[in-house]
Design an enzyme around this catalytic site. Structure first.
Site, PDB file in Angstrom:
ATOM      1  N   TRP A  10       0.845  -1.135  -0.004  1.00 11.93           N
ATOM      2  CA  TRP A  10       0.006  -0.036  -0.018  1.00 11.93           C
ATOM      3  C   TRP A  10       0.935   0.951   0.027  1.00 11.93           C
ATOM      4  O   TRP A  10       0.398   2.376   0.027  1.00 11.93           O
ATOM      5  CB  TRP A  10      -0.870   0.024   1.121  1.00 11.93           C
ATOM      6  CG  TRP A  10      -2.190  -0.926   1.070  1.00 11.93           C
ATOM      7  CD1 TRP A  10      -2.510  -1.808   0.164  1.00 11.93           C
ATOM      8  CD2 TRP A  10      -2.984  -1.324   2.150  1.00 11.93           C
ATOM      9  NE1 TRP A  10      -3.500  -2.491   0.377  1.00 11.93           N
ATOM     10  CE2 TRP A  10      -3.757  -2.219   1.565  1.00 11.93           C
ATOM     11  CE3 TRP A  10      -3.297  -0.900   3.492  1.00 11.93           C
ATOM     12  CZ2 TRP A  10      -4.854  -2.996   2.342  1.00 11.93           C
ATOM     13  CZ3 TRP A  10      -4.274  -1.370   4.015  1.00 11.93           C
ATOM     14  CH2 TRP A  10      -5.046  -2.370   3.500  1.00 11.93           C
ATOM     15  N   HIS A  95      12.533  -2.753  -1.755  1.00  7.39           N
ATOM     16  CA  HIS A  95      11.818  -2.546  -2.843  1.00  7.39           C
ATOM     17  C   HIS A  95      12.368  -0.896  -3.498  1.00  7.39           C
ATOM     18  O   HIS A  95      13.153  -0.274  -3.036  1.00  7.39           O
ATOM     19  CB  HIS A  95      10.430  -1.675  -2.229  1.00  7.39           C
ATOM     20  CG  HIS A  95       9.348  -1.302  -3.160  1.00  7.39           C
ATOM     21  ND1 HIS A  95       9.441  -0.254  -3.836  1.00  7.39           N
ATOM     22  CD2 HIS A  95       8.236  -2.134  -3.769  1.00  7.39           C
ATOM     23  CE1 HIS A  95       8.331  -0.137  -4.817  1.00  7.39           C
ATOM     24  NE2 HIS A  95       7.816  -1.214  -4.439  1.00  7.39           N
ATOM     25  N   GLU A  97      11.631   1.692  -4.509  1.00  5.44           N
ATOM     26  CA  GLU A  97      11.518   3.074  -4.213  1.00  5.44           C
ATOM     27  C   GLU A  97      12.127   3.458  -2.852  1.00  5.44           C
ATOM     28  O   GLU A  97      12.730   4.355  -2.744  1.00  5.44           O
ATOM     29  CB  GLU A  97       9.857   3.006  -3.727  1.00  5.44           C
ATOM     30  CG  GLU A  97       9.251   3.390  -5.017  1.00  5.44           C
ATOM     31  CD  GLU A  97       7.745   2.798  -5.004  1.00  5.44           C
ATOM     32  OE1 GLU A  97       7.271   2.711  -3.712  1.00  5.44           O
ATOM     33  OE2 GLU A  97       7.000   2.904  -6.063  1.00  5.44           O
ATOM     34  N   GLU A 167      10.627  -7.081  -9.523  1.00  5.76           N
ATOM     35  CA  GLU A 167      10.172  -5.885  -9.974  1.00  5.76           C
ATOM     36  C   GLU A 167      10.870  -5.060 -10.854  1.00  5.76           C
ATOM     37  O   GLU A 167      11.631  -4.218 -10.403  1.00  5.76           O
ATOM     38  CB  GLU A 167       9.528  -5.185  -8.662  1.00  5.76           C
ATOM     39  CG  GLU A 167       8.682  -5.987  -7.680  1.00  5.76           C
ATOM     40  CD  GLU A 167       7.819  -4.965  -7.012  1.00  5.76           C
ATOM     41  OE1 GLU A 167       6.449  -5.128  -7.063  1.00  5.76           O
ATOM     42  OE2 GLU A 167       8.523  -4.017  -6.515  1.00  5.76           O
ATOM     43  N   SER A 213       2.834  -3.057 -11.970  1.00  7.93           N
ATOM     44  CA  SER A 213       1.266  -2.821 -12.938  1.00  7.93           C
ATOM     45  C   SER A 213       0.707  -4.114 -13.071  1.00  7.93           C
ATOM     46  O   SER A 213       0.175  -4.400 -14.117  1.00  7.93           O
ATOM     47  CB  SER A 213       1.682  -2.122 -14.119  1.00  7.93           C
ATOM     48  OG  SER A 213       2.334  -0.918 -14.001  1.00  7.93           O
ATOM     49  N   GLY A 234       1.091  -2.904  -6.259  1.00 12.18           N
ATOM     50  CA  GLY A 234       0.763  -1.735  -5.709  1.00 12.18           C
ATOM     51  C   GLY A 234      -0.356  -1.176  -5.985  1.00 12.18           C
ATOM     52  O   GLY A 234      -1.537  -1.273  -5.359  1.00 12.18           O
ATOM     53  N   GLY A 235      -0.529  -0.205  -6.970  1.00 10.02           N
ATOM     54  CA  GLY A 235      -1.914   0.515  -7.371  1.00 10.02           C
ATOM     55  C   GLY A 235      -3.114  -0.387  -7.144  1.00 10.02           C
ATOM     56  O   GLY A 235      -4.200   0.230  -6.412  1.00 10.02           O
TER      57      GLY A 235
HETATM   58  P1  PGA Z   1       2.166  -1.203  -9.337  1.00  8.50           P
HETATM   59  O1  PGA Z   1       3.369  -1.234  -7.631  1.00  8.50           O
HETATM   60  O2  PGA Z   1       1.555  -2.374  -9.070  1.00  8.50           O
HETATM   61  O3  PGA Z   1       1.492   0.003  -8.681  1.00  8.50           O
HETATM   62  O4  PGA Z   1       3.037  -0.977 -10.264  1.00  8.50           O
HETATM   63  C1  PGA Z   1       4.004  -2.412  -7.665  1.00  8.50           C
HETATM   64  C2  PGA Z   1       5.121  -2.299  -6.452  1.00  8.50           C
HETATM   65  O5  PGA Z   1       5.834  -0.988  -6.103  1.00  8.50           O
HETATM   66  O6  PGA Z   1       5.094  -3.049  -5.669  1.00  8.50           O
END
Ligand code: PGA
Length: 258
Positions: A10, A95, A97, A167, A213, A234-235
């Protein structure tokens, strides 16, 4: 047979109150789902209230990060023990990020993985190449370097029980997804490398997710790939209907006649 794991990351979305009302809906939507592990990973403040709502359900709780030390003067950090005590069973590590904005390196990930395992948390270790690395034909090299670095110091029995997540950075939050074939190829590469670093049994039991995604519309083809054992979402994990459809699409791929 590896049990697929569908995890919702999230990120910095949903207040504790929003998180609680989300899982109250989700637990009804996925009641009775078996054979697929379901996990939600909210921001830290929502973990404790969610652990109460999720008790005795088929939804597990994970954190998005932790520190590698068991305790100490590390302002703003949390330890594996703190997470486990409030009901977490998983923790996402490395991750992209965190790598991009918070200086997370493979070395830090390996220290965090050590600490998580020592405290009984299952790490979900993320690896993935950037778009420039992919265009330069460096995907394999990057993935191999990250996998080696992140697993450094871990024993075969520990690696067998953890979760890897491939990822591709360019697919996260962009709406671009790796094709099922490309995702399968990298997941197979990770499994092969784990076989070389450890042994065949370890490679056969480690679960390797795909993330980037993942949506209700592409989940079934991605999850049908032989080396993709679930998704880090994620989203699409922020909406009960979408997350539920991804979970149910994954269940469908397990049917022997599908
Ligand atoms: P996303 O993010 O499904 O929005 O691409 C995946 C994630 O960051 O784990």
């Amino acid at each position: 047979m590896r049990t697929p794991i569908i995890a919702g990351n999230w990120k910095m979305y949903k207040t504790p109150r929003e998180a609680v009302s989300f899982v109250q809906e989700l637990k009804t939507a996925v009641a009775g789902v078996q054979d697929v592990e379901i996990l939600v990973c909210p921001a830290f403040p929502a973990l404790l209230p969610l652990s109460v709502v999720l008790a005795d359900t088929n939804i597990k709780l994970g954190a998005q990060n932790m520190h590698w030390e068991p305790e100490g003067a590390y302002t703003g950090e949390v330890s594996a023990e703190m997470l486990r005590e409030i009901g977490c069973t998983y923790v996402i590590l490395g991750h992209s990020e965190r790598r991009q904005y918070f200086g997370e390196t493979d070395t830090k990930v390996s220290k965090k993985a050590r600490s998580a395992l020592d405290d009984g948390l299952v790490p979900i270790i993320c690896v993935g190449e950037t778009i420039d690395e992919r265009k330069a034909g460096e995907t394999q090299t990057v993935i191999q370097r990250q996998v080696r670095g992140c697993l450094n110091g871990l024993r075969a029995g520990e690696v067998a029980g953890l979760v890897m997540a491939y990822e591709p950075v360019w697919a996260i939050g962009t709406g671009l997804t790796a094709s099922p074939g490309d995702a399968q190829e990298v997941n197979a590469l990770i499994r092969h490398l784990i076989g070389e670093l450890y042994d065949r049994a370890t490679a056969a039991s480690v679960r390797i997710q795909y993330g980037g995604s993942v949506k209700p519309g592409n989940a079934a083809t991605l999850m049908s790939q032989p080396d993709i054992d679930g998704a880090l979402v994620g989203g699409a994990s922020l909406k009960v209907a979408d997350f539920t459809r991804i979970i149910k699409a994954t269940v469908e791929t397990l049917k022997p006649w599908s």
